[in-house]
Write a protein that holds these residues in place. Structure first.
Motif, PDB file in Angstrom:
ATOM      1  N   GLY B 291      77.746  11.652 -11.826  1.00  0.00           N
ATOM      2  CA  GLY B 291      77.906  10.548 -12.754  1.00  0.00           C
ATOM      3  C   GLY B 291      79.339  10.084 -12.900  1.00  0.00           C
ATOM      4  O   GLY B 291      79.635   9.181 -13.665  1.00  0.00           O
ATOM      5  N   GLY B 292      80.235  10.702 -12.162  1.00  0.00           N
ATOM      6  CA  GLY B 292      81.617  10.241 -12.145  1.00  0.00           C
ATOM      7  C   GLY B 292      81.711   8.961 -11.324  1.00  0.00           C
ATOM      8  O   GLY B 292      80.881   8.700 -10.467  1.00  0.00           O
ATOM      9  N   LYS B 321      75.527   2.190  -4.028  1.00  0.00           N
ATOM     10  CA  LYS B 321      76.796   2.838  -4.380  1.00  0.00           C
ATOM     11  C   LYS B 321      76.599   4.252  -4.905  1.00  0.00           C
ATOM     12  O   LYS B 321      77.560   4.949  -5.183  1.00  0.00           O
ATOM     13  CB  LYS B 321      77.531   2.002  -5.433  1.00  0.00           C
ATOM     14  N   LEU B 322      75.360   4.628  -5.070  1.00  0.00           N
ATOM     15  CA  LEU B 322      75.094   5.985  -5.515  1.00  0.00           C
ATOM     16  C   LEU B 322      75.359   6.940  -4.368  1.00  0.00           C
ATOM     17  O   LEU B 322      74.737   6.836  -3.317  1.00  0.00           O
ATOM     18  CB  LEU B 322      73.630   6.130  -5.941  1.00  0.00           C
ATOM     19  N   CYS B 323      76.273   7.839  -4.584  1.00  0.00           N
ATOM     20  CA  CYS B 323      76.630   8.760  -3.510  1.00  0.00           C
ATOM     21  C   CYS B 323      76.076  10.138  -3.852  1.00  0.00           C
ATOM     22  O   CYS B 323      76.298  10.629  -4.958  1.00  0.00           O
ATOM     23  CB  CYS B 323      78.139   8.798  -3.357  1.00  0.00           C
ATOM     24  N   PRO B 324      75.361  10.768  -2.941  1.00  0.00           N
ATOM     25  CA  PRO B 324      74.750  12.065  -3.261  1.00  0.00           C
ATOM     26  C   PRO B 324      75.750  13.208  -3.288  1.00  0.00           C
ATOM     27  O   PRO B 324      75.364  14.352  -3.500  1.00  0.00           O
ATOM     28  CB  PRO B 324      73.740  12.252  -2.127  1.00  0.00           C
ATOM     29  N   PHE B 382      75.230   3.458 -17.046  1.00  0.00           N
ATOM     30  CA  PHE B 382      75.232   2.829 -15.727  1.00  0.00           C
ATOM     31  C   PHE B 382      74.129   1.790 -15.711  1.00  0.00           C
ATOM     32  O   PHE B 382      73.006   2.071 -16.137  1.00  0.00           O
ATOM     33  CB  PHE B 382      74.923   3.858 -14.638  1.00  0.00           C
ATOM     34  N   ILE B 383      74.445   0.603 -15.211  1.00  0.00           N
ATOM     35  CA  ILE B 383      73.377  -0.374 -15.004  1.00  0.00           C
ATOM     36  C   ILE B 383      73.226  -0.555 -13.497  1.00  0.00           C
ATOM     37  O   ILE B 383      74.140  -1.028 -12.825  1.00  0.00           O
ATOM     38  CB  ILE B 383      73.699  -1.710 -15.692  1.00  0.00           C
ATOM     39  N   MET B 394      72.127  10.635 -13.214  1.00  0.00           N
ATOM     40  CA  MET B 394      72.420  10.183 -11.856  1.00  0.00           C
ATOM     41  C   MET B 394      71.807  11.085 -10.798  1.00  0.00           C
ATOM     42  O   MET B 394      71.298  10.622  -9.789  1.00  0.00           O
ATOM     43  CB  MET B 394      73.943  10.121 -11.647  1.00  0.00           C
ATOM     44  N   TYR B 395      71.857  12.367 -11.021  1.00  0.00           N
ATOM     45  CA  TYR B 395      71.377  13.259  -9.960  1.00  0.00           C
ATOM     46  C   TYR B 395      69.880  13.085  -9.735  1.00  0.00           C
ATOM     47  O   TYR B 395      69.375  13.281  -8.648  1.00  0.00           O
ATOM     48  CB  TYR B 395      71.738  14.710 -10.297  1.00  0.00           C
TER      49      TYR B 395
END
Lengths: 692, 417
Positions: B291-292, B321-324, B382-383, B394-395
């Motif tokens: 979530g950073g 843009k979500l990076c695992p 976050f939107i 986020m995860y």
């Protein structure tokens, strides 16, 4: 980020029409035709030397590719085989929309020859970029190219656009941060036409001379000494034919540019394009190698930085911006390395010390070896145990070729390097028998020759070395410069008539006139004060107003009030002398009148004793020089000033005391006013007695 | 094949030279490139899924290496890999189901699926997705029997199938490729519409007479604000200029042409103005698994100011843009150092940068990092194109989009070379 896209599209979008007609071509000279990088260049061409771990030519090619150049002709001369082999094995041979063609020559000895050969091949069809393979840049060509084309449309004689960049030369060493000499350029600020180019100015003279017509023909000329020549040129086809027509042109700048500027051949013109935010520089010597390496590490050349250029993950910018590279070097314990460049496969044993040295591939430093600043160790040199390599020495496995040509720039690169290669093969073969013979030069177990530095050249060695200029050199230069300044100040009075031009044209610049300036200033200040005073006298201006005016003058000339008192007194006395008089007594009366009328003005600038003494000294000076008539009246005037309470008795007595120790000649006035002073002293004593 | 190779090289070059800027463009182009890679890959007789995965991985590794800072590339590569796995899984489960239901008629099974392929694939993919992530309360409640059954078949299903049913195989191989390409098309669609999807939610977040603060410039933010404006919301925007690139100036100009009341401030004035602000809305470069946020330089400061005054800090980010990965992951390159010339003029300061005198190094150093890291505790919301989420959520999102097998993609690259 969506908005970041804008920059990218702007950079890519070049005028499609222009590009469609002529694919943009470039000539890359993979040989600098100089000897500055010897002895390293005897074994490997300069363009393949690693610059922050990547061969220099990669920076140039990457830039050309990103700048929209589609066809590059790489001109190889010395070690052409190495260059061609490298290019064929590299990624550059397989790029879409970017073709790299090599042109090989074995008998070209200068850039001029190279361009003549390319002209014969007839491969250039339009405007082209001329660049040498050791140039690093990240500028966008679009604007410069457009400017060039627009100019061409208006004036077919505008055949070349030179890229320049602001870079202030060091005032002490008179060389740029790249180690090149200070460059003087005269540029027309409106048209950007280059009018004068001098990279080898003689500093001993302290001035440069411009052609008179240059100033007559151009409404304005700016003379720059803070521009750096990036050695990136946008040329029209005519440039090539010009080289062919003038077969004695060798050097791009010294012959071609100067030739065009001085001889004015067929009215061809050269223009400049200045870049501001982008970077461009050419590696000309070891100093610039050092500087540009550091610029690259500091990412001025972004995006042409090693982690971007090098496709593999060999170099990565890690956190905190440190680069890590795998070099296959072995470094022992207790080794000190400072500001040095260590290439691949180097072995450094325990306890070595390296300071500001370049160490090429395969070098072995045996334990305890010391490299002093500025040392260059060429390929595979072995330095023996505990051996100290003296500063600025160059060591190579190859013997130093005997110098055939005194002009270092115009080296016959091919002939010597060709034999060099041969010899290196031979040497590698029978290194064992030679060993004992060479060993003495580099300590026990050392292999290699220390090159001798030619007489006279040694002084210059530090200028281009990788090592920073030692402090004692800087101090010495500073002293030299001061001496020069003194010389200049003496000449100053003669030259200063041409005032403005001089400050611009002279590298030493305006500061050196400071001394002389202040004297000048005082003289003109005195004149101003006098004029003001005379006006005050003739127009009966009130004293208060006069004080105000003089004060204003004092501020505008940045003078102390001491100077004011002197100046006013001087003007008063001058007025007295100039007003009609027949005898000394009449002069005395004149002076008395003036002093009485204007005592308030004078008094308002004499706040303490020092200022009063200054007035006496001034008066003394006047009596000796400008107004000798007063000489006889000296004591009387002194008395007058005392009576009017302009001078205190303390001031007079102190003046007398000061003068006591002076030369006999200086004591003239003291003696004349002896009686008066005597009287003053007695009066004082009497007062004291009365007090008791 | 050769022309994909050329395409790949071309794209690699662009990535390397930093010629494509902006995560969305990069993500979209990566997806398109991978689509053509997939369509050009020759399918072997057995184990097609792993063949596809292999070829995508090979290209993906090179793409990631070309510009490790642009995390969107890696994200898209991983999502495509995930798509391949899912489609493969859905096919095998469907085949298994078909086998179970109508063991005698293979042909019927095929025709059946051909009639409504998208529906079945999607449905089964959704079901199988749950098998790839650790069981949550939701999945446990929703479909307990399925999730228990599927993992067993998925691991061995492909091979056993291949041996027994070769005729089925050939049709399925075409099917797999077709389905994967369909799904990648959907992904491309998602990427290109993510801004609109995000902007649609604007009215729910921006209220009448509010003051919004943003820093630098982001297209997503611009469209978000404009969407709210179009819905007749009247509000004011403070734009921090975003030194050293000053893209905030451009954003302010753009906002003004769209009729928004805009105030431009310097970055350093953010703290002074934050007390008047109702909400901070910014774009991001990447959102990490914890979530950073990796965002343009200066945002951490804004986030801290917002926290101090309890102003909501909202980050807009498309799902590409979500990076695992986690920011502490050694392969994650958090930052890029750009040229210092954005900060100061080289010529003016060239005498301060002289290496040649004194100690051999200038006293002046200029560092120009591009990104900042905003820790998750500073982010309020976050939107994304799928709605608003908490940083701590986020995860979960990431588990939806990526399969755990692909996270190590980069580590292999690093050790491989």
């Amino acid at each position: 980020m969506g908005a970041q896209k804008k920059g990218a599209t702007a950079r890519v979008s070049e005028d499609p029409e222009e590009l469609a007609r002529h694919p943009l071509q470039a000539i890359l000279l993979a040989d600098s035709f100089t000897t500055k990088f010897r002895p390293i260049t005897l074994e490997r061409p300069k363009v393949l030397l690693p610059l922050v771990n990547i061969p220099m030519i990669n920076y140039t090619l990457a830039w050309l590719e990103s700048a929209g150049v589609e066809e590059v002709f790489v001109f190889c001369c010395a070690h052409s085989k190495q260059v061609i082999d490298y290019l064929e094995s590299s990624e550059w041979s397989s790029q879409p929309n970017f073709s790299v063609t090599t042109i090989e020559s074995h008998n070209s000895i200068s850039a001029g020859d190279a361009l003549r050969l390319i002209y014969e091949r007839n491969v250039i069809h339009g405007d082209f970029v001329l660049i040498s393979g050791d140039t690093v840049s990240n500028m966008s060509l679009t604007q410069a190219l457009q400017e060039h084309k627009d100019r061409r449309k208006k004036d077919a004689n505008a055949i070349m656009t030179m890229v320049v960049k602001q870079s202030k030369p060091s005032p002490i060493t008179q060389q740029s941060r790249l180690g090149t000499d200070e460059l003087f350029m005269a540029i027309n600020p409106v048209t950007k036409q280059l009018l004068y180019y001098e990279d080898k100015a003689e500093y001993s003279k302290g001035f440069i001379s411009l052609d008179k017509t240059l100033i007559a023909d151009n409404p304005s000329v700016i003379l720059h000494n803070d521009k750096q020549d990036c050695y990136i040129d946008i040329c029209s086809q005519e440039v090539l034919s010009l080289f062919t027509d003038n077969f004695d042109y060798q050097h791009l700048r010294r012959h071609f540019v100067k030739g065009l500027l001085v001889d004015d051949i067929m009215g061809y013109k050269i223009f400049t394009h200045e870049i501001h935010s982008s970077y461009a520089a050419r590696i000309d010597n070891f100093r610039s190698y050092d500087t540009i390496s550091k610029d690259i590490i500091q990412r001025w050349t972004y995006p042409f930085v090693p982690d971007v250029l090098c496709g593999s993950s060999a170099i990565k910018v890690e956190r905190q911006g440190t680069y890590r590279a795998s070099e296959r070097c072995t470094i022992g314990s207790n080794v000190t390395i400072e500001g040095s460049y260590i290439w691949n496969n180097v072995t450094i044993e325990d306890g070595c010390q390296l300071r500001n040295a370049i160490v090429c591939d395969g070098v072995i430093l045996k334990s305890g070896a010391v490299l002093q600043p500025g040392v260059i160790l060429s390929f595979k040199v072995v330095v023996g145990q505990q051996f100290v390599v003296p500063a600025y020495s160059k060591v190579s496995l190859l013997q130093q070729p005997t110098q055939q040509d005194s002009d270092e720039e115009l080296e016959y690169a091919d002939s010597t390097s060709g034999t060099g290669e041969l010899r290196s093969d031979k040497l590698n073969g029978d290194i064992a028998p030679d060993l004992s013979e060479i060993a003495s030069e580099l300590g026990t177990g050392g292999v290699g020759y220390i090159w001798k530095v030619f007489e006279g050249a040694y002084d210059e060695e530090w200028r281009h070395s990788v090592a920073p200029i030692p402090t004692d050199k800087l101090v010495k230069l500073m002293l030299d410069r001061d001496e020069d300044e003194e010389l200049l100040t003496q000449d100053g009075n003669i030259i200063s008539a041409s005032g403005e031009l001089k400050t611009d044209s002279d590298g030493n610049g305006s500061e050196d006139d400071d001394n002389e300036d202040s004297r000048d200033d005082y003289v003109s200040f005195e004149k101003e004060v006098e004029a003001t005073f005379l006006r005050a006298v003739h127009e009966n201006v009130k004293v208060d107003l006069a004080v105000l005016e003089v004060n204003a003058l004092r501020l505008s000339y940045n003078m102390a009030s001491v100077d004011c008192g002197g100046a006013i007194f001087y003007s008063m006395m001058k007025l007295a002398v100039e007003s009609p008089h027949n005898s000394a007594s009449e002069l005395h009366r004149n002076a008395a009148d003036i002093v009485t009328t204007w005592q308030k003005l004078l008094k308002s600038f004499l706040h303490d004793i020092d200022e009063e003494i200054e007035v006496i000294l001034k008066f003394e000076e006047m009596c000796l020089e400008s107004a000798k008539e007063f000489a006889a009246l000296f004591p009387q005037i002194l008395h007058l000033l005392y009576d009017k309470e302009i001078l205190q008795e303390d001031a007079i007595l102190r003046w007398a005391d000061e003068k006591e120790g002076a030369d006999e000649s200086d004591k003239v006035f003291l003696k004349r006013s002896e009686k008066f002073i005597q009287w003053l002293r007695e009066a004082e004593e009497e007062e004291e007695e009365e007090d008791e | 094949m050769p022309d994909t190779q050329a395409l790949v090289n071309d794209f690699l070059n662009k990535l390397k030279k930093r010629k494509i800027e902006g995560s969305q463009a990069t993500a979209k182009q990566t997806a398109e490139l991978l689509r053509s890679v997939i369509s050009q890959t020759r399918m072997p007789y057995t184990n097609q899924a792993s063949a596809l995965i292999h070829s995508v991985k090979a290209v993906g590794e090179r793409l990631i290496a070309a510009n490790p800072v642009e995390l969107a590339v890696g994200n898209v590569v991983r999502r495509v890999l995930h798509i391949i796995r899912e489609e493969d899984l859905s096919l095998t489960t469907a085949a298994m189901a078909g086998l179970n239901l109508s063991a005698e008629s293979d042909d019927e099974d095929d025709t059946d699926r051909d009639n409504h392929p998208a529906l079945s694939a999607a449905a089964i993919a959704a079901a199988s997705r749950s098998t790839l992530r650790p069981p949550s309360l939701q999945t446990l409640l929703e479909d307990v029997p399925d999730s228990a059954a599927v993992p067993h078949t998925s691991s061995s299903g492909g091979d056993s199938e291949g041996k027994s049913k070769s005729a089925d195989k050939s049709s399925r191989s075409r099917k797999l490729k077709h389905d994967v390409i369909e799904a990648v098309n959907e992904l491309i669609q998602d990427i290109s519409t993510c801004r609109e999807l995000i902007a649609e939610q604007a009215v729910e977040h921006i209220h009448q007479n509010e003051v919004i603060l943003t820093l630098g410039s982001s297209r997503t933010v611009l469209e978000f604000l404009c969407a709210a404006k179009e819905k007749k919301r009247s509000f004011r925007v403070f734009v921090a200029e975003g030194a050293p690139r000053y893209q905030g100036h451009l954003l302010a100009k753009e906002l003004v042409t769209r009729g928004l009341q805009t105030t431009l401030i310097t970055d350093s004035a953010v703290f002074a103005m934050i007390s008047r602000v109702n909400m901070v809305i910014v774009g991001a470069h990447a959102v990490m698994a914890n979530g950073g946020v990796i965002a343009p330089v200066g945002l951490n400061m804004v986030a801290l100011a917002a926290q101090k005054h309890a102003v909501p800090f909202v980050v807009l980010a498309g799902s590409h843009k979500l990076c695992p990965l986690y920011p502490h992951h050694p392969e994650v390159l958090l930052n890029e150092l750009r040229s210092p010339s954005e900060l100061l003029d080289f010529g003016e300061f060239s005498d301060c940068l002289d290496f040649g005198s004194g100690i051999g190094a200038p006293l002046l150093h200029v560092v120009n990092p591009t990104f900042d890291y905003v820790p998750p505790k500073l982010v309020s919301l976050f939107i994304t194109d799928t709605g608003g989420h908490n940083p701590s959520y986020m995860y979960r999102l990431i588990a939806d989009y990526y399969s755990a097998d692909d996270l190590v993609l980069e580590r292999r690259t690093a050790s491989g070379n």
